[in-house]
Design a protein around this motif. Structure first.
Motif, PDB file in Angstrom:
ATOM      1  N   TYR A   1       0.224   4.775   4.612  1.00 20.42           N
ATOM      2  CA  TYR A   1      -0.022   4.600   3.185  1.00 20.42           C
ATOM      3  C   TYR A   1       1.304   4.596   2.411  1.00 20.42           C
ATOM      4  O   TYR A   1       2.362   4.928   2.960  1.00 20.42           O
ATOM      5  N   THR A   2       1.225   4.260   1.148  1.00 19.09           N
ATOM      6  CA  THR A   2       2.417   4.121   0.314  1.00 19.09           C
ATOM      7  C   THR A   2       3.293   5.370   0.358  1.00 19.09           C
ATOM      8  O   THR A   2       4.524   5.273   0.451  1.00 19.09           O
TER       9      THR A   2
ATOM     10  N   CYS B   1      -3.930 -10.996  -1.274  1.00 13.83           N
ATOM     11  CA  CYS B   1      -3.168  -9.748  -1.438  1.00 13.83           C
ATOM     12  C   CYS B   1      -2.084  -9.865  -2.504  1.00 13.83           C
ATOM     13  O   CYS B   1      -1.540  -8.845  -2.937  1.00 13.83           O
TER      14      CYS B   1
ATOM     15  N   GLN C   1      -4.668  -8.771  -5.428  1.00 20.87           N
ATOM     16  CA  GLN C   1      -5.493  -7.561  -5.329  1.00 20.87           C
ATOM     17  C   GLN C   1      -4.829  -6.526  -4.429  1.00 20.87           C
ATOM     18  O   GLN C   1      -4.247  -6.879  -3.400  1.00 20.87           O
ATOM     19  N   PRO C   2      -4.943  -5.223  -4.779  1.00 19.30           N
ATOM     20  CA  PRO C   2      -4.365  -4.165  -3.939  1.00 19.30           C
ATOM     21  C   PRO C   2      -5.271  -3.849  -2.748  1.00 19.30           C
ATOM     22  O   PRO C   2      -6.487  -3.732  -2.899  1.00 19.30           O
ATOM     23  N   PHE C   3      -4.668  -3.741  -1.587  1.00 22.10           N
ATOM     24  CA  PHE C   3      -5.393  -3.368  -0.373  1.00 22.10           C
ATOM     25  C   PHE C   3      -4.781  -2.064   0.152  1.00 22.10           C
ATOM     26  O   PHE C   3      -3.609  -2.056   0.541  1.00 22.10           O
ATOM     27  N   PRO C   4      -5.531  -0.964   0.181  1.00 20.94           N
ATOM     28  CA  PRO C   4      -4.986   0.317   0.629  1.00 20.94           C
ATOM     29  C   PRO C   4      -4.410   0.234   2.046  1.00 20.94           C
ATOM     30  O   PRO C   4      -5.039  -0.345   2.940  1.00 20.94           O
TER      31      PRO C   4
ATOM     32  N   TRP D   1      -1.835  -1.421   2.834  1.00 19.37           N
ATOM     33  CA  TRP D   1      -1.134  -2.703   2.987  1.00 19.37           C
ATOM     34  C   TRP D   1      -0.050  -2.851   1.912  1.00 19.37           C
ATOM     35  O   TRP D   1       0.165  -3.939   1.386  1.00 19.37           O
ATOM     36  N   VAL D   2       0.633  -1.770   1.570  1.00 22.51           N
ATOM     37  CA  VAL D   2       1.555  -1.813   0.432  1.00 22.51           C
ATOM     38  C   VAL D   2       2.686  -2.821   0.652  1.00 22.51           C
ATOM     39  O   VAL D   2       3.076  -3.532  -0.287  1.00 22.51           O
TER      40      VAL D   2
ATOM     41  N   CYS E   1       1.093  -6.539   0.410  1.00 23.06           N
ATOM     42  CA  CYS E   1       0.670  -6.851  -0.964  1.00 23.06           C
ATOM     43  C   CYS E   1       1.875  -7.008  -1.890  1.00 23.06           C
ATOM     44  O   CYS E   1       1.918  -7.928  -2.713  1.00 23.06           O
ATOM     45  N   THR E   2       2.844  -6.115  -1.748  1.00 24.81           N
ATOM     46  CA  THR E   2       4.049  -6.189  -2.577  1.00 24.81           C
ATOM     47  C   THR E   2       4.814  -7.481  -2.312  1.00 24.81           C
ATOM     48  O   THR E   2       5.244  -8.168  -3.246  1.00 24.81           O
TER      49      THR E   2
ATOM     50  N   ALA F   1       2.844 -10.533  -3.712  1.00 22.35           N
ATOM     51  CA  ALA F   1       2.872 -10.562  -5.174  1.00 22.35           C
ATOM     52  C   ALA F   1       4.244 -10.996  -5.679  1.00 22.35           C
ATOM     53  O   ALA F   1       4.353 -11.793  -6.623  1.00 22.35           O
TER      54      ALA F   1
END
Length: 265
Positions: free
Chosen positions: A114-115, A163, A166-169, A171-172, A175-176, A179
């Motif tokens: 996770y993040t 991604c 939308q945020p996917f837990p 997958w920081v 997704c970052t 984006a």
């Protein structure tokens, strides 16, 4: 206005072309360009690239004169970007009327954490270098090498993802990266009004990255969602998704800088 019959006499540069979606793009593009066109295909796997070159050279398009160059390259390395650009300049001819760059190379990153677990800047920088910086810098180099001129269309495709929006837990990184890439290409579209810029989200594809996601995703709810897509045969083939991308490019009605999802085509 009816869609164009083809992409013209084009120089097409595709990263991440050795497998999956990038390979499908190379195959479809080879059938959508006119004789006298050239494909420059880049990936880290030289063996798979050479097999693809052989396939395309022996195809109907290859027999009609399509030139296929392959470059074994890690687009995160400056010297490999320079090699890719040099090979592209070598095969470009003045009678080409379309330049197409497909920024497809990407990685999923570590989705097992996770993040709060990403405490090492070097690890994050390494991911963003491959997935954001390389696409931005390759695009800039290509645009400088092949500037706007009368009779030359220029199209840049960013292979994006849901991604990016939308945020996917857990997958920081992914997704970052997606984006950031979308925004970079939106800025480019604003800066270069003569350029056609498209961010295309190909959807949930049946690829090795999907297998990686099913195996390693930390978030249990997301992991189940991804696994269910596979179990219920809801994954798209690369060929299915690529045909939608080709439709968008040939129709050429999209707003430059737009993010278009496969399910919206």
């Amino acid at each position: 206005m009816p869609p164009a019959a083809d992409l013209g006499r084009a120089l097409v540069i595709i990263t991440g072309a050795s497998r999956g979606f990038g390979r499908a793009v190379a195959q479809d593009v080879s059938r959508a360009v006119r004789p006298g066109s050239a494909l420059v295909l880049a990936a880290r796997s030289g063996k798979e690239l050479r097999a693809l070159r052989e396939e395309l050279t022996e195809s109907e398009a290859g027999r009609a004169g399509l030139k296929v160059e392959v470059v074994t390259a890690d687009v995160g390395r400056t010297e490999d970007l320079e090699d890719l650009l040099r090979r592209s300049e070598q095969v470009f001819t003045e009678d080409m009327d379309h330049l197409v760059l497909v920024n497809n190379a990407a990685s999923l990153g570590d989705v097992s954490r996770y993040t709060r677990d990403f405490t090492d800047p070097g690890e994050v920088d390494s991911y963003l270098s491959l997935n954001v910086s390389s696409a931005l810098c390759l695009t800039a180099r290509v645009l400088r090498a092949f500037p706007q001129r009368a009779g030359l269309r220029r199209t840049v495709v960013n292979v994006s993802s849901l991604c990016a929006l939308q945020p996917f837990p857990s997958w920081v990184l992914y997704c970052t990266g997606k984006a950031a890439r979308d925004m970079a290409f939106r800025v480019l579209a604003e800066e270069e009004p003569d350029l056609r810029v498209l961010s295309y989200a190909p959807g949930p594809l049946d690829t090795s990255m999907q297998v990686e996601a099913r195996s390693n995703t930390a978030d249990p709810k997301l992991k189940k969602t991804i696994s269910d897509l596979s179990a219920q045969n809801q994954l798209l083939s690369c060929e299915e998704s690529c045909s939608k991308l080709m439709k968008v490019l040939l129709e050429d009605r999209f707003t430059s800088g737009a993010h278009i999802d496969v399910f919206d085509v």
